[in-house]
Design a protein around this motif. Sequence first.
Motif, PDB file in Angstrom:
ATOM      1  N   ALA A 167     -10.961  -9.934   4.376  1.00 32.53           N
ATOM      2  CA  ALA A 167      -9.726  -9.290   3.919  1.00 32.53           C
ATOM      3  C   ALA A 167      -8.629  -9.405   4.967  1.00 32.53           C
ATOM      4  N   SER A 168      -9.009  -9.306   6.241  1.00 34.24           N
ATOM      5  CA  SER A 168      -8.031  -9.445   7.318  1.00 34.24           C
ATOM      6  C   SER A 168      -7.370 -10.816   7.290  1.00 34.24           C
ATOM      7  N   ALA A 169      -8.182 -11.856   7.080  1.00 35.07           N
ATOM      8  CA  ALA A 169      -7.629 -13.213   7.006  1.00 35.07           C
ATOM      9  C   ALA A 169      -6.674 -13.337   5.823  1.00 35.07           C
ATOM     10  N   GLU A 170      -7.018 -12.684   4.693  1.00 33.80           N
ATOM     11  CA  GLU A 170      -6.138 -12.726   3.522  1.00 33.80           C
ATOM     12  C   GLU A 170      -4.810 -12.021   3.808  1.00 33.80           C
ATOM     13  N   VAL A 171      -4.892 -10.849   4.451  1.00 31.83           N
ATOM     14  CA  VAL A 171      -3.671 -10.092   4.757  1.00 31.83           C
ATOM     15  C   VAL A 171      -2.787 -10.861   5.727  1.00 31.83           C
ATOM     16  N   LEU A 172      -3.395 -11.447   6.759  1.00 34.55           N
ATOM     17  CA  LEU A 172      -2.614 -12.192   7.747  1.00 34.55           C
ATOM     18  C   LEU A 172      -1.953 -13.422   7.142  1.00 34.55           C
ATOM     19  N   SER A 173      -2.536 -13.954   6.072  1.00 31.89           N
ATOM     20  CA  SER A 173      -1.932 -15.111   5.405  1.00 31.89           C
ATOM     21  C   SER A 173      -0.931 -14.689   4.338  1.00 31.89           C
ATOM     22  N   GLY A 174      -0.723 -13.367   4.218  1.00 33.65           N
ATOM     23  CA  GLY A 174       0.257 -12.866   3.270  1.00 33.65           C
ATOM     24  C   GLY A 174      -0.263 -12.670   1.869  1.00 33.65           C
ATOM     25  N   ARG A 175      -1.593 -12.706   1.685  1.00 28.52           N
ATOM     26  CA  ARG A 175      -2.175 -12.530   0.365  1.00 28.52           C
ATOM     27  C   ARG A 175      -2.880 -11.186   0.267  1.00 28.52           C
ATOM     28  N   ASP A 195      -9.543 -11.174  -6.857  1.00 26.66           N
ATOM     29  CA  ASP A 195     -10.899 -11.477  -7.310  1.00 26.66           C
ATOM     30  C   ASP A 195     -11.527 -12.520  -6.384  1.00 26.66           C
ATOM     31  N   GLY A 196     -12.819 -12.324  -6.080  1.00 21.74           N
ATOM     32  CA  GLY A 196     -13.529 -13.267  -5.241  1.00 21.74           C
ATOM     33  C   GLY A 196     -13.287 -12.989  -3.769  1.00 21.74           C
ATOM     34  N   GLY A 197     -13.911 -13.784  -2.909  1.00 25.45           N
ATOM     35  CA  GLY A 197     -13.696 -13.686  -1.474  1.00 25.45           C
ATOM     36  C   GLY A 197     -14.021 -12.318  -0.917  1.00 25.45           C
ATOM     37  N   ALA A 198     -13.028 -11.681  -0.316  1.00 25.66           N
ATOM     38  CA  ALA A 198     -13.225 -10.399   0.350  1.00 25.66           C
ATOM     39  C   ALA A 198     -13.694  -9.322  -0.623  1.00 25.66           C
ATOM     40  N   LEU A 199     -13.139  -9.306  -1.837  1.00 20.28           N
ATOM     41  CA  LEU A 199     -13.512  -8.261  -2.797  1.00 20.28           C
ATOM     42  C   LEU A 199     -14.983  -8.384  -3.191  1.00 20.28           C
ATOM     43  N   ASP A 200     -15.444  -9.581  -3.477  1.00 10.86           N
ATOM     44  CA  ASP A 200     -16.849  -9.774  -3.830  1.00 10.86           C
ATOM     45  C   ASP A 200     -17.762  -9.365  -2.673  1.00 10.86           C
ATOM     46  N   CYS A 201     -17.370  -9.705  -1.461  1.00 10.58           N
ATOM     47  CA  CYS A 201     -18.160  -9.349  -0.283  1.00 10.58           C
ATOM     48  C   CYS A 201     -18.182  -7.832  -0.093  1.00 10.58           C
ATOM     49  N   PHE A 202     -17.057  -7.198  -0.359  1.00 14.16           N
ATOM     50  CA  PHE A 202     -16.920  -5.739  -0.256  1.00 14.16           C
ATOM     51  C   PHE A 202     -17.883  -5.045  -1.227  1.00 14.16           C
ATOM     52  N   VAL A 203     -17.867  -5.473  -2.473  1.00 12.46           N
ATOM     53  CA  VAL A 203     -18.744  -4.870  -3.477  1.00 12.46           C
ATOM     54  C   VAL A 203     -20.204  -5.170  -3.154  1.00 12.46           C
ATOM     55  N   ALA A 204     -20.488  -6.400  -2.731  1.00 10.00           N
ATOM     56  CA  ALA A 204     -21.859  -6.782  -2.414  1.00 10.00           C
ATOM     57  C   ALA A 204     -22.433  -5.931  -1.292  1.00 10.00           C
ATOM     58  N   ALA A 205     -21.585  -5.541  -0.331  1.00 18.21           N
ATOM     59  CA  ALA A 205     -22.059  -4.707   0.771  1.00 18.21           C
ATOM     60  C   ALA A 205     -22.611  -3.388   0.245  1.00 18.21           C
ATOM     61  N   TYR A 206     -21.882  -2.761  -0.676  1.00 18.80           N
ATOM     62  CA  TYR A 206     -22.345  -1.488  -1.256  1.00 18.80           C
ATOM     63  C   TYR A 206     -23.564  -1.705  -2.154  1.00 18.80           C
ATOM     64  N   ALA A 207     -23.543  -2.761  -2.941  1.00 24.67           N
ATOM     65  CA  ALA A 207     -24.663  -3.020  -3.856  1.00 24.67           C
ATOM     66  C   ALA A 207     -25.955  -3.274  -3.079  1.00 24.67           C
ATOM     67  N   HIS A 208     -25.890  -4.132  -2.079  1.00 19.86           N
ATOM     68  CA  HIS A 208     -27.088  -4.441  -1.303  1.00 19.86           C
ATOM     69  C   HIS A 208     -27.579  -3.214  -0.540  1.00 19.86           C
TER      70      HIS A 208
END
Length: 310
Positions: free
Chosen positions: A221-229, A233-246
């Motif tokens: 997410a930090s890389a996305e924010v620094l790039s102005g995005r 869907d996908g990327g940081a969000l999927d990883c975020f949800v996966a952390a809680y699910a796992h």
Amino acid sequence: MSSDGLWSIGELAARAGVTVKTVRFYSDRGLLPEAGRSSGGHRRYGAEAVDRLRFIRSLRSLDLPVPEVERVLEDDGAGGALEEAVAERLRDVGSQLVALRWKEASLRLLRDCASGERTERLRLLGALPTPPDTDALARFWRRALPARLPRPVVSMVLDAVVPRPPEEPDPEQVLAFARLHALVTDPRLERPEFRPGPPLPDGEYRPVVLYEGLAEAYGLASAEVLSGRAPQDGGALDCFVAAYAHARGEADTPAFRRRLIGLLALDDSPVLPRYWKLAAGLFAPDEPVLGMLHHHLSVALRVQVHGPAA
């Protein structure tokens, strides 16, 4: 100079530009060896004593303590002892400069504020050491983290959530850090309604899995924010949800994502939003604040599940 080519203590002091008391002090400490004694028992010094005395004075002018000077002289002034002593003094001077910059910014903060604000700001500043440290902030987070979290994971979390005091702060950063310190040392934190809650209900998740997964998600997410995005869907969000699910031993399904929105809303303590707001200006410009990243990812999840707010 006497017939034997040696100087008295007074002659040495005059040639070196110091007092007799100074020569006697260093001689008594063993830093300035005598070349001999007169028939009357008075100290005598050779010509090399001038250079040695000037070398000692140079070290002392840099505020090296006498024991450090002794170590350097024992090392003949050219080995590792001198290098270590200089490096230590550089660290000390650096700390003193940081302390002076904090004092200067604190004085500017008091000078430029309205008279009615000075008493409160003085109270806040009086609770801080100068320069400030992060001990109180680290204690705050250690209390909030799950028990028995492995030390490497605790260190990883603390590195991400505890801002370092700027070495050259402006008055607003001094005020933010003072308010942050007051927040984490507030006695009301002992009350349940003020104490930050766990990221998930106790006993229903594996903390190590969660925190390691979140670290990866926040990095993306930090890389996305620094790039102005914004996180999408996908990327940081999927990883975020996966952390809680796992961490809960569940699969990442649409039903889980709907439940996760509710779980993320469980902690209604007013402390963390205030913490992240104050801390925002204390992190480096290229260092997105973890609390803000968490907020962006939570919002992105709600948008994905429920659609944009009307």
